[in-house]
Design a protein around this motif. Structure first.
Motif, PDB file in Angstrom:
ATOM      1  N   THR A 145     -11.920  -2.677  -3.194  1.00 45.28           N
ATOM      2  CA  THR A 145     -10.971  -2.950  -2.116  1.00 45.28           C
ATOM      3  C   THR A 145     -10.174  -1.688  -1.828  1.00 45.28           C
ATOM      4  O   THR A 145      -9.853  -0.931  -2.747  1.00 45.28           O
ATOM      5  CB  THR A 145      -9.993  -4.091  -2.473  1.00 45.28           C
ATOM      6  OG1 THR A 145      -9.242  -3.716  -3.624  1.00 45.28           O
ATOM      7  CG2 THR A 145     -10.719  -5.387  -2.730  1.00 45.28           C
ATOM      8  N   THR A 146      -9.884  -1.462  -0.571  1.00 50.53           N
ATOM      9  CA  THR A 146      -9.058  -0.338  -0.158  1.00 50.53           C
ATOM     10  C   THR A 146      -8.124  -0.798   0.948  1.00 50.53           C
ATOM     11  O   THR A 146      -8.452  -1.704   1.709  1.00 50.53           O
ATOM     12  CB  THR A 146      -9.932   0.840   0.352  1.00 50.53           C
ATOM     13  OG1 THR A 146     -10.912   0.326   1.239  1.00 50.53           O
ATOM     14  CG2 THR A 146     -10.605   1.577  -0.768  1.00 50.53           C
ATOM     15  N   GLN A 147      -6.979  -0.160   1.014  1.00 49.02           N
ATOM     16  CA  GLN A 147      -6.010  -0.491   2.043  1.00 49.02           C
ATOM     17  C   GLN A 147      -5.299   0.782   2.459  1.00 49.02           C
ATOM     18  O   GLN A 147      -4.993   1.631   1.633  1.00 49.02           O
ATOM     19  CB  GLN A 147      -4.997  -1.501   1.510  1.00 49.02           C
ATOM     20  CG  GLN A 147      -3.965  -1.898   2.534  1.00 49.02           C
ATOM     21  CD  GLN A 147      -3.035  -2.972   2.001  1.00 49.02           C
ATOM     22  OE1 GLN A 147      -3.395  -3.759   1.134  1.00 49.02           O
ATOM     23  NE2 GLN A 147      -1.823  -2.996   2.519  1.00 49.02           N
ATOM     24  N   LEU A 148      -5.012   0.894   3.754  1.00 47.40           N
ATOM     25  CA  LEU A 148      -4.340   2.050   4.326  1.00 47.40           C
ATOM     26  C   LEU A 148      -3.149   1.561   5.128  1.00 47.40           C
ATOM     27  O   LEU A 148      -3.273   0.610   5.906  1.00 47.40           O
ATOM     28  CB  LEU A 148      -5.311   2.800   5.246  1.00 47.40           C
ATOM     29  CG  LEU A 148      -4.711   3.809   6.218  1.00 47.40           C
ATOM     30  CD1 LEU A 148      -4.307   5.065   5.475  1.00 47.40           C
ATOM     31  CD2 LEU A 148      -5.721   4.158   7.293  1.00 47.40           C
ATOM     32  N   SER A 149      -1.995   2.202   4.944  1.00 43.75           N
ATOM     33  CA  SER A 149      -0.802   1.886   5.726  1.00 43.75           C
ATOM     34  C   SER A 149      -0.247   3.179   6.299  1.00 43.75           C
ATOM     35  O   SER A 149      -0.058   4.152   5.559  1.00 43.75           O
ATOM     36  CB  SER A 149       0.278   1.243   4.852  1.00 43.75           C
ATOM     37  OG  SER A 149      -0.179   0.047   4.294  1.00 43.75           O
ATOM     38  N   VAL A 150      -0.014   3.198   7.603  1.00 42.05           N
ATOM     39  CA  VAL A 150       0.638   4.322   8.255  1.00 42.05           C
ATOM     40  C   VAL A 150       2.072   3.889   8.514  1.00 42.05           C
ATOM     41  O   VAL A 150       2.307   2.867   9.162  1.00 42.05           O
ATOM     42  CB  VAL A 150      -0.068   4.708   9.566  1.00 42.05           C
ATOM     43  CG1 VAL A 150       0.648   5.860  10.250  1.00 42.05           C
ATOM     44  CG2 VAL A 150      -1.527   5.066   9.294  1.00 42.05           C
TER      45      VAL A 150
END
Length: 135
Positions: free
Chosen positions: A30-35
Motif C-alpha cells: 500500500t502507498t499513499q501520497l498527500s500534497v
C-alpha cells in the motif's frame, strides 16, 4: 480517463550517485501520497466579508506513507539506513500513466512487525524537504 492500478504506484529511492539512479522499494503493498499546503490569509476590510488567500505563499509539502512485506532488497536496506541516520535522500514516486514526482525526503517513521509463522512487514512515512517536482 481510465482507472490506474495501485500496484503501479511505486516508491523508488536514489542510489546516492550523480546522476541519480532509482531503485524500487520492493514489497510495498500500500502507498499513499498527500500534497499539503498552508494558506496565507490576506483578508482585509475591503474583502467584503470573504476570506482572501495569497496564491503561491505559505509552506507546501509532500507526505508519503506505505506498508509492505520486507524482502531485504538493496533499496530497503538504504531506506532503513537513512531512517537510522536521519538522512535526507532522493526519492521518486512513479505512477501507471508515466507521471513522476521527484524530491528529497526524510524518513520520519519506519516500523517493523511480524508474526511467528508469518512474513516480516513494515510501514514507513516520508516528509519532503525542499521542492518536489512533478513530471
Amino acid at each position: 480517463m481510465a482507472a490506474e492500478k495501485g500496484s503501479a504506484f511505486l516508491l523508488k529511492i536514489g542510489n546516492g550517485a550523480v546522476p541519480v539512479a532509482y531503485a524500487t522499494v520492493a514489497g510495498l503493498r500500500t502507498t499513499q501520497l498527500s500534497v499539503n499546503g498552508e494558506a496565507v490569509a490576506i483578508t482585509s476590510k475591503d474583502s467584503g466579508g470573504w476570506r482572501e488567500l495569497l496564491s503561491g505563499a505559505g509552506v507546501r509539502s509532500v507526505s508519503v506513507s506505505g506498508a509492505g512485506v520486507f524482502t531485504g532488497s538493496v533499496a530497503e536496506v538504504r531506506l532503513r539506513s537513512n531512517a537510522l541516520a536521519g538522512s535526507i535522500d532522493d526519492y521518486r514516486l512513479t505512477f501507471e500513466g508515466g507521471e513522476t514526482m521527484t524530491g528529497r525526503f526524510l524518513v520520519t517513521r519506519l516500523d517493523y512487525a511480524g508474526d511467528y509463522n508469518g512474513e516480516r512487514n513494515y510501514t514507513l512515512a516520508l516528509e519532503s524537504s525542499g521542492p518536489v517536482v512533478s513530471a
